[in-house]
Structures are given as C-alpha cells and as structure tokens.
Design a protein around this motif. Sequence first.
Motif, short mmCIF file in Angstrom:
data_model
loop_
_atom_site.label_atom_id
_atom_site.label_comp_id
_atom_site.label_asym_id
_atom_site.label_seq_id
_atom_site.Cartn_x
_atom_site.Cartn_y
_atom_site.Cartn_z
N ILE A 149 0.83 -1.21 0.00
CA ILE A 149 0.00 0.00 0.00
C ILE A 149 0.86 1.26 0.00
CG2 ILE A 149 -1.63 1.34 1.41
CD1 ILE A 149 -2.94 -1.27 2.22
N THR A 150 2.05 1.18 0.62
CA THR A 150 2.91 2.38 0.70
C THR A 150 3.83 2.55 -0.50
OG1 THR A 150 4.72 1.24 1.86
CG2 THR A 150 2.95 2.13 3.20
N LEU A 151 3.87 1.59 -1.43
CA LEU A 151 4.81 1.66 -2.54
C LEU A 151 4.31 2.47 -3.73
CD1 LEU A 151 6.21 -2.01 -2.61
CD2 LEU A 151 7.23 0.04 -1.58
N ARG A 152 3.11 3.05 -3.63
CA ARG A 152 2.57 3.82 -4.75
C ARG A 152 2.14 5.26 -4.40
NH1 ARG A 152 4.99 0.69 -6.84
NH2 ARG A 152 4.51 -0.75 -8.52
N PRO A 153 1.61 5.55 -3.19
CA PRO A 153 1.12 6.91 -2.93
C PRO A 153 2.16 8.00 -3.13
CG PRO A 153 0.28 5.43 -1.26
CD PRO A 153 1.27 4.64 -2.07
N ALA A 180 14.35 -0.61 5.75
CA ALA A 180 15.09 0.65 5.61
C ALA A 180 14.50 1.50 4.49
CB ALA A 180 16.56 0.36 5.34
N GLY A 181 14.12 0.86 3.41
CA GLY A 181 13.50 1.59 2.30
C GLY A 181 12.20 2.26 2.72
N LEU A 182 11.41 1.55 3.52
CA LEU A 182 10.14 2.11 4.00
C LEU A 182 10.38 3.32 4.91
CD1 LEU A 182 8.18 -1.19 4.75
CD2 LEU A 182 7.70 0.45 2.92
N MET A 183 11.39 3.26 5.77
CA MET A 183 11.68 4.38 6.66
C MET A 183 12.19 5.59 5.89
SD MET A 183 10.69 4.04 9.67
CE MET A 183 11.40 5.63 10.12
N VAL A 184 13.05 5.36 4.91
CA VAL A 184 13.53 6.46 4.06
C VAL A 184 12.35 7.11 3.34
CG1 VAL A 184 14.85 6.98 1.97
CG2 VAL A 184 15.87 5.58 3.76
N THR A 185 11.46 6.27 2.82
CA THR A 185 10.27 6.78 2.14
C THR A 185 9.43 7.64 3.09
OG1 THR A 185 10.18 4.88 0.65
CG2 THR A 185 8.14 6.11 0.95
N LEU A 245 8.64 11.65 2.50
CA LEU A 245 7.26 12.06 2.21
C LEU A 245 6.75 13.03 3.27
CD1 LEU A 245 5.51 8.78 0.96
CD2 LEU A 245 6.59 10.61 -0.37
N LEU A 246 7.16 12.85 4.51
CA LEU A 246 6.70 13.75 5.58
C LEU A 246 7.36 15.12 5.49
CD1 LEU A 246 6.68 11.22 8.57
CD2 LEU A 246 4.69 12.30 7.53
N LEU A 247 8.59 15.18 4.98
CA LEU A 247 9.32 16.44 4.96
C LEU A 247 9.12 17.25 3.67
CD1 LEU A 247 12.81 15.52 6.51
CD2 LEU A 247 10.96 16.82 7.57
N ARG A 248 8.98 16.58 2.54
CA ARG A 248 9.09 17.29 1.26
C ARG A 248 8.11 18.45 1.06
NH1 ARG A 248 6.80 13.21 -3.53
NH2 ARG A 248 4.72 12.89 -2.62
N PRO A 249 6.87 18.41 1.59
CA PRO A 249 5.98 19.54 1.32
C PRO A 249 6.33 20.81 2.09
CG PRO A 249 4.74 17.53 1.92
CD PRO A 249 6.16 17.33 2.31
N SER A 303 3.85 4.77 5.50
CA SER A 303 5.17 4.15 5.44
C SER A 303 5.74 3.92 6.84
CB SER A 303 6.14 5.01 4.62
OG SER A 303 5.70 5.12 3.29
N VAL A 304 5.44 4.82 7.78
CA VAL A 304 5.89 4.63 9.17
C VAL A 304 5.29 3.35 9.74
CG1 VAL A 304 5.85 5.57 11.51
CG2 VAL A 304 6.24 7.09 9.56
N GLY A 305 3.97 3.18 9.57
CA GLY A 305 3.31 1.98 10.06
C GLY A 305 3.82 0.72 9.39
#
Length: 435
Positions: free
Chosen positions: A21-25, A81-86, A90-94, A175-177
Amino acid sequence: MTKTRGPALALVALAILAAAITLRPGATSVGPVLAEISAGLELTSFSAGILTALPGFMFAAAGVLAVPLSKKWGIGASIGAGLMVTAVCLLLRPYLGSGVLFILLSAIALSGMAIGNVLVPAVIRIFGRDRPAFLAGVYSTGLAVGGAAPLLMAGFLLAVTGGWQLALASWGWLSVGAAALWLVLLLRSGGQLGRTKPQSDSTEASAETPSEPPLTTAEREAVPQSSHHVTHAGRQSVASVRIWKSPTAMALALFFGLQSTNAYIQFGWMAQIYRDAGLSLGHASALVGVIAVLGVPGGFAMSWLVSHSPRLAFWITVMGLCMVAGYAGLLVAPDTVPFVWAFLLGLGSLAFPTALALITARSRDPHVTARVSGFIQPVGYLMAGFGPLLIGMIHGWTGSWTIPLLLLLASSFPLIYFGRKVARGGHVDDELAAV
C-alpha cells in the motif's frame, strides 16, 4: 541444529499488504495536486514534467541497487530501511519551501519504494510455500489500493486539511506503520529474511540465507521430475549466468515494461485527455480512479489464474484486446461513454498483477526470484519513465491526442505477444541452468 519456526502466515500477509500500500502513494499522490504544488513552489512546466516522469526513472535506477543491497543487509532489513527512508522524505518534502528540495526528496522517497518493488516478490517466494498465489494476490491488491487511494481521496484530503502540504504529507504515515510491521516480521523470521548470498558458498551461508520453499502443486505438475531438486553445484552455476540469458526473463521484462509504460501514461495524462474532451476535473479524475481500482479485485483474480489456469495465454490476450478497445474508444468518441473506455482500460491494466504473479510463478529459488525481480523492474520502469515524457512531447508538438492514442493502442499488440510468451514459458531457474 533445530530449525527456527518462521512467522505466522497472517503476519507475513499483513506486512506484505502494508508495504504494498505504501509503494505507490508517493508517486500517485502528486498528480491530483500538481497545480497546487506548482503554484506553491513556483515550479516551471519543465520541473512539473520531471515530477510526472520521476517515478519510472527512480524505480528503474534504484531498483538496480536492491539486490546488491539485500546481499549486504538482508532482504527484510533492506525493505524496512527503504520504507523508513520513504516515510521521512514524504513527511518532509511539502514543508521545505523549495522546488529543488521537493524534487530531490521525491526522488529519494521513490528510491525507497523501488527497494520494496524488487524485494517483496522474493519474500513471497520465501514464505509462500504452497500458497504463493494468496501472498501474490495480497501484494498486487495492496499496490492497487495504494495507487488508487490518492487519486480518489485527493479532493477530500485537500478540503479536510486546508492545504496541499498536509494532504500530501499524510501519505508518509502509511510508510511509518509499514516499517514498524516489517521490523516485527524481521524479528520473527528466524533468519529467513537474511542476505541473498548463494547457499553453496559455505556452511555458514545457509544460516543467513532464506531456505527454499517446497514446490507448489502447480510447479510439480509443470516441471519434469528430474529438475525438481537443485543441487549446490547447480545453484552456483545458475548464480553465475546473466539473468537476461533467460528467454522467459526477457519476455517478462518487456511484458512488464509495456504494461508499466501504459499505466504511468494513464496516471499522468488520462485525466487531461478526458478534460480536453469536455469532462470536468472531478469526473476525469474519478475515471482514472476507476482504472486503478479495478486492480484491487484483479490482484487476487490474476494471481489465482497464474497459479491454476491452463489458459493464461488466452486471458492475457483478452487483457490486451481490452486495451485496444479502450484506446480506440477514446480516439473516436471519448465523451460518449467515458466510463466504458475507463473500464476497458482497467481490465487491460490487470496485466500488472499478472506480471507480478509471474515473477514468482516462473522462478523457484528465492535468490532467482530476487534476481528476476531486480532485472525486470528496472527495465520496466525505465520504459515507464520515458513513456509519459514522450506522450507529452508528441501532444505538445501536434496539439492533439490522436497520435499518442494510436501509439498506445499499437503498444497493446507487443504486450499480448510477450505476455503469451511468458505464459507458455518455463522456469527461469531451468533456463539459466541450461546455458
């Protein structure tokens, strides 16, 4: 030595679903609010174009690194690790107030997703045992949900949060979850999510590599009895052969690439095609959502067909012909029955879960599965990166959607050809061993 019992299938399925679910949003959440992002960060049209093409290019580039990374860190740790980087990106970029930093963090986030794209199919092979179709269905369904949700919820999130920044950042919490779930799975896996180092190297290697699951019933029926057992020598020989020397792997890469190209063109341009035909923004976005939503039930359906149906080549042909009909409808009468064209294209997009299920169905050893996935996904997503750019340039040059739609329609025929070739092909393991 007593073999450590692996995690429960329910935990494996939940972790795979959460990751999928987190690999596309991170990719599909940008399109619906691209106008707001461009205005808020003062992006040029060129920068906005880079954002639409970025998923394909980053999935291709970072996907190449996934298998080498898994050899160093292990499959489970690499995905986590990939999920945490994602999540962090995503949380910071906006909130950084810079178009350059937004694009940079988007690229890093997509790289984290690319690791999961490549390595999750290997996890399915490790834990699938006699139920690979179930886990493959969970995975492809999760991808469909994650891809469709931002398209369908963009307006709602924008209204509730009051701005595009919070609406966009909210997807990072998924992605955190997912990363937390993968940590639990990693701790419960008993070494089965270790490094993808060939088992023939040493006795110690067997402790840090995932054990090979038994063949499924379908695989036992499809493979000659003499090839059921893979010796250490055979494993070592297969590991030394380039993956593209397998005709099945090559056909699967092109099948996946053609489908991915169509998918990212649809996500990037289909709403505009409908809007140019006179439909409203809300109506056009909903129709693109229809294309994506059909992948939810289709994920399980196609995983089952790949594992059980002797007529898989026929069903792949049907998918391709649905794409032909959908594009033809958009070409001659886009605003007459627009839902029908979207529905037909959605049926054609079931080639995506089919390709994902074929990664595990056409390989036995988890190491080969990871190599196949690490080969076809970068190839496919590289094609998908150029697709939206090419279609956008042709539309800009001609001022019409006629040539782009004709090209998309024509792409359906090689998709059918390569899909049928994979459907009738053998196992990549056998083809590499025969080289």
